[in-house]
Design an enzyme around this catalytic site. Structure first.
Site, PDB file in Angstrom:
ATOM      1  N   LYS A 678       0.849  -1.186   0.000  1.00 10.30           N
ATOM      2  CA  LYS A 678       0.000   0.000   0.000  1.00 10.30           C
ATOM      3  C   LYS A 678       0.888   1.241   0.000  1.00 10.30           C
ATOM      4  CE  LYS A 678      -1.789   2.782   2.957  1.00 10.30           C
ATOM      5  NZ  LYS A 678      -1.845   3.997   2.094  1.00 10.30           N
ATOM      6  N   GLU A 759       9.374   2.821  11.024  1.00  7.44           N
ATOM      7  CA  GLU A 759      10.311   3.962  11.028  1.00  7.44           C
ATOM      8  C   GLU A 759       9.459   5.212  11.038  1.00  7.44           C
ATOM      9  OE1 GLU A 759      11.881   7.142  10.153  1.00  7.44           O
ATOM     10  OE2 GLU A 759      12.128   6.372   8.114  1.00  7.44           O
ATOM     11  N   CYS A 793      13.385  11.891   6.199  1.00  7.03           N
ATOM     12  CA  CYS A 793      13.320  11.576   7.631  1.00  7.03           C
ATOM     13  C   CYS A 793      14.671  11.780   8.295  1.00  7.03           C
ATOM     14  CB  CYS A 793      12.817  10.151   7.849  1.00  7.03           C
ATOM     15  SG  CYS A 793      13.547   8.938   6.737  1.00  7.03           S
ATOM     16  N   GLU A 888       8.999  17.410  14.946  1.00  3.80           N
ATOM     17  CA  GLU A 888       9.380  17.166  13.554  1.00  3.80           C
ATOM     18  C   GLU A 888       8.532  18.043  12.633  1.00  3.80           C
ATOM     19  OE1 GLU A 888      10.441  13.332  10.840  1.00  3.80           O
ATOM     20  OE2 GLU A 888       8.481  13.322  11.793  1.00  3.80           O
TER      21      GLU A 888
END
Length: 999
Positions: A678, A759, A793, A888
């Site tokens: 997906k 992650e 990331c 973040e």
């Protein structure tokens, strides 16, 4: 128009006898009476001792030169003493007694420590000024005037390796304009010396400067050929016009290989313009250690014939051999340089002959300290009666002084390459000179060590197989990574741009989920658009329904037994075929990333390499693991083997839509799990391309289901489904934590605990300490923070800077960021493209507003209005606990935090919930050692950018709130997709068993 023919080369042999005769005489005139070591012992000067130590001990040489590199940044005697001790006390260093005595202190702030600093620092400075004419112009002019007394002329080079801002590029041009004027004014008082100032009755320029083309434009990049031309051409013209007014000759230096072709192309185009076509007071440089330099010289001869007016060609052997070799190995490219020095020497002579045999079209400037190389040029010049205007011999300042004077005494015009400037920007130049002087293969060193004359003067021949080795020699990488595209090669750029055009013809198509090998119709669709231009539809993607997800899981469950039983070698070979297909379609895949997720080409291409590497690496790893382990005892066999879990669900992100999606999917597949893939909604077209490639490579239809779907509904349904054995996720912390919690719930009919590999991003920081190389640090932070608009990331979002270098660093950081180009992703000059969608854009802007409230806005770059753009933004005076320092952001926003010292920097670096990537820029060995133990991140990078992990070489993944699971691209990643099983068998029958070695 047919290109004029090059004059055919004559046989080299007629020149050999004369070459040896001239070289023997030169050698006799330049050899010292005492050898180098005896001379150093007698003089007992510390600058000489440093060179003595470096030549006597390779391990000590490395550490000495590293210390010398750091020295200009050290601000006190205790700091110098501490670094000297740290560098030279390394285990691999064998210290001479005099250094042992000098370093015998425990406190760098003690009298013995300060004595060590006082002894070594001035010695290094003295050593530096053997090779650098001065920090101030009056010093340099005095050096030039001393040379002129010996009938030596000069070319002046302004020291400074890295121009990383447009402010610095403009300053570089202005400094050269000032230098030319200062030298021209001084030259008015110089008496004309016929040997160097006159040739064939014509006065020559008394002043010459050497410039670096890339220093005129901070964003010089072969990928952006047009932009680089525009960035440097006006400065070149300005310099040439002013030089003509002042009567100054301009010579253009050659730098790293990646800039060579574009540098030559730009100079050829400018120097053939009507305004400059008649100028013969201009020169270019060629480097003989490059394997294609001979062809470059042939092209220059043809060009010069067409131009009608000669230019000078400075022929050198090359100063970046180590760097070029390492760069090629790191990128899995063929090395551009000859691997053996003898081949470089042979090529130098071949080019010397070609240059001098075409002296009416190109003037020769032969730059070498090798007596044979210079003698060879002199022999040809005398045999061909080359006019004095058409040849000169060159040496470097502070090297081969006796040779220079001897050549001048022979009646040749001798030019000394004369660096000028401060020691800190000149450090790279100094290290190159020290490396050259201490290399075992250096002619100067061999001459000083009384190498036999016949060895020194032997005619060089190309080493057998030098080109065929590809520059690796006997070195082989542990894992052969896919090579990124080298955009310095024009044909590669052309292929990339052609692929962009071809993919543009394919946008707007429909893509459907694929279940059991068949595309299925859907009721809802997602419009995937170009974030650079949201009006442009990239693809219309069908979103799978819950019922279709249920069917996909059922198909996978049915296909699992056969796939699990498929030999690991067959599964691995499918991955290898997929890798080959990706390599063949590299430029096309790059183009899809440029258009669908706004990733500039220079960022997209390494991602394709990573996807290829994942396929090949995991194929190798599965074959290794499939062998299992045997632990046999008499009468008993023990087998430890791995088996797949069952059905895996891969939920992949949009920021690495090809590499991460491919890596997670093929890891699951090669382990024998049937897999539902997906992709993120806004990168579903790229997901469809991955599925297409995997099917083409041979993945059975029922084994892989392509399932684009809405994550909050159908994605959640698949996560919760009892038949799913494993979920592999990369994305936001919020979603990852929700998946982790949901997977822990035992559902009706579920007979296993689900595995989750997640992650979930980072808040990554880089430490800049007081000893950092700020050229490297600024470039590394800018690339790490703003590459792909800060949407990696691993991106740097905070930088901790020690207060002693804070102001200097911040100024250069802001100016370097200001020099970046913000624009559509497919423009070759773009360094910062769009963010992925409107929601991301709005969220980032909210954080910027928050940052304005809690810190100082140092820079907010403007951005286009037409797409989802956010200009690079830098905040300074940021508190360690500020929102923008803790949360973040996933965009081009950087928080700069001032810290008192290295201790505080480490504390601040660790004060977040995340633990993904981190970095340090430092030349202090103890700091480098400490961060390896104390910086709590999964991937730590020292003196380099913190993005761009490479499969096998830098396995990637973090801990804390950055994720759970092992590292992608590492030796234990596949273990997460496998169940270990052990079988122990008693092989005794009625009291007997086979015993190895017994009949």
């Amino acid at each position: 128009m047919v290109a004029p023919a090059i004059k055919p080369q004559t046989d080299a042999r007629p020149y050999e006898a004369k070459t040896l005769s001239i070289a023997t005489a030169l050698l006799g005139a330049t050899r010292e009476k005492k050898n180098l070591f005896a001379q150093m012992r007698d003089q007992m000067r510390w600058d000489d001792k440093i060179m003595d130590f470096a030549m006597a001990n390779p391990g000590l040489k490395v550490q000495l030169f590293r210390f010398i590199d750091a020295l200009p940044a050290l601000r006190s005697k205790p700091e110098i003493a501490r670094h000297l001790q740290e560098y030279l006390s390394a285990d691999e260093v064998e210290l001479p007694n005099v250094l042992k005595g000098l370093l015998n202190f425990t406190d760098p702030d003690s009298a013995p420590g300060k004595l060590a600093a006082t002894t070594v620092a001035p010695a290094v400075e003295t050593l530096a000024y053997r090779y650098i004419s001065g920090e101030k112009m009056d010093q340099a002019i005095k050096a030039i005037e001393r040379m002129r007394k010996d009938k030596l002329t000069f070319t002046m080079d302004l020291l400074g390796e890295a121009v990383i801002t447009e402010e610095e590029a403009q300053a570089y041009l202005q400094r050269y304009l000032d230098i030319m004027e200062q030298l021209s004014n001084a030259a008015k008082n110089w008496k004309t010396i016929d040997a160097i100032d006159v040739a064939e009755g014509k006065e020559l320029s008394k002043v010459q400067v050497s410039v670096k083309l890339t220093a005129f434009y901070s964003q010089f990049d072969p990928l952006d050929e047009a932009g680089s031309r525009a960035g440097v051409s006006d400065s070149i013209r300005t310099l040439l016009r002013r030089a003509q007014e002042l009567g100054v000759m301009v010579h253009f230096d050659m730098e790293q290989y990646k800039y060579k072709d574009l540098t030559l192309a730009i100079l050829k185009d400018i120097l053939i313009e009507d305004e400059f076509r008649q100028r013969d007071d201009v020169g270019v440089t060629l480097q003989a250690y490059l394997q294609d330099s001979y062809d470059d010289l042939k092209d220059l001869v043809i060009w010069a014939k067409d131009r009608g007016t000669p230019v000078s060609v400075r022929l050198v052997k090359g100063a970046y051999w180590d760097q070029e070799t390492i760069t090629a190995r790191q990128n899995d490219w063929p090395s551009p340089v000859y691997s053996q020095k003898v081949s470089t020497d042979a090529n130098f002579e071949r080019m010397t002959r070609l240059l001098l045999e075409n002296h009416e079209y190109l003037y020769a400037a032969i730059g070498s300290h090798n007596v044979r190389s210079q003698a060879y040029a002199m022999a040809i010049a005398e045999e061909l009666k080359v006019p004095k205007r058409n040849i000169e011999l060159q040496v470097l300042y502070g090297m081969a002084d006796k040779l220079a004077k001897t050549l001048a005494d022979q009646g040749y015009r001798v030019r000394v390459y004369t660096p000028f400037g401060e020691l800190i920007p000149g450090m790279s130049y100094l290290i190159r000179r020290l490396l050259e002087n201490t290399a075992n293969s250096s002619f100067l060193r061999q001459n000083l060590e009384d190498t036999p004359v016949e060895t020194l003067l032997a005619a060089p021949e190309f080493a057998p197989g030098d080109k065929e080795q590809g520059g690796r020699g006997d070195w082989e990488p542990p894992f052969p990574n896919a090579a990124d595209t080298d955009y310095a090669i024009a044909v590669k750029r052309a292929e990339a741009f052609a692929a962009l055009k071809a993919v543009r013809q394919q946008i707007g198509q429909r893509y459907s989920p694929i279940i059991d090998g068949e595309a299925v119709t859907t009721e809802t669709f997602f419009d995937s658009v170009n974030p650079s231009n949201p009006k442009e539809l990239i693809g219309k993607v069908g979103m799978a329904s819950q019922e279709q997800a249920e069917r996909a899981i059922a198909v996978a469950k049915a296909a699992f037994p056969a796939w699990a039983a498929t030999p690991a070698k067959e599964r691995a070979d499918i991955l290898r075929r997929a890798a080959d297909i990706m390599e063949a379609r590299r430029h096309e895949l790059n183009a899809w990333m440029v258009l669908e997720v706004g990733k500039p080409l220079g960022q997209a291409d390494p991602e394709t390499s990573e996807a290829i590497d994942f396929c090949r690496f995991y194929a190798d790893e599965m074959e290794r693991l499939d062998a299992g382990y045997a632990y046999d005892y008499p009468g008993e066999t023990n087998r430890y083997r791995y088996f797949p879990h069952g059905i895996g669900l891969v939920i992949s992100p949009w920021n690495f839509p090809l590499a991460i999606t491919t890596g997670m999917t093929v890891a699951s597949l090669v382990a024998g799990n049937c897999t539902l893939m997906k992709p993120a909604e806004n990168s579903s077209v790229i997901g469809a391309k991955i599925a297409e490639i995997l099917y083409e490579a041979g993945i059975p239809k029922g084994v892989l289901q392509f399932m684009p779907a809405k994550g909050s509904t159908v994605g959640a349904y698949m996560v919760e489904h009892p038949d799913i054995h494993m979920i592999t996720f990369t994305g936001s912390r919020a979603v990852g934590c929700r998946i982790y919690a949901e997977a822990a719930q035992l559902r009706p009919g579920q007979k296993h605990l689900k595995r989750v590999v997640a992650e979930m991003g980072g808040k990554n920081g880089i430490i800049i300490d007081e000893s950092a190389d700020l050229d490297q640090a600024v470039q590394g932070v800018v690339y790490s923070a703003f590459g792909y608009s800060g949407q990696k990331c691993s991106a740097c979002s905070r930088v901790m800077v020690v207060e002693s270098v804070y102001d200097t660093f911040v100024h250069r950081l802001v100016e370097a960021t200001r020099s970046l180009q913000v624009g559509i992703a497919e423009a070759p000059g773009t360094t910062v493209g769009p963010v992925v969608d409107a929601a991301a854009q709005a969220k980032i802007k909210e954080y910027i507003e928050k940052g304005k409230q809690e810190s100082t806005l140092a820079l907010a770059m403007p951005a286009p209005d037409s797409g989802y753009f956010v200009g690079p933004t830098v905040f300074t005076d940021v508190a360690p606990d500020a929102v923008i320092a803790q949360e973040e952001i996933f965009g081009p926003v950087l928080a700069v935090i001032k810290v008192k010292d290295f201790e505080e920097a480490v504390q601040v670096a660790n004060n977040t919930d995340y633990g993904l990537t981190g970095g340090l820029y430092s030349r202090t060995p103890s700091h480098i050692e400490r961060v390896q133990h104390e910086f709590a991140v999964g991937n730590l990078y020292i003196n380099r950018s913190i993005t761009g992990a490479i499969v096998s070489r830098q396995p990637f993944g973090g801990f804390k709130m950055s994720g759970v699971g092992s590292k992608a691209g590492g030796p234990d990643y596949l273990l997460q997709f496998l169940e270990p099983r052990h079988v122990s068998e008693n092989v005794q029958r009625q009291g007997f068993a086979p015993i190895e070695g017994v009949d």
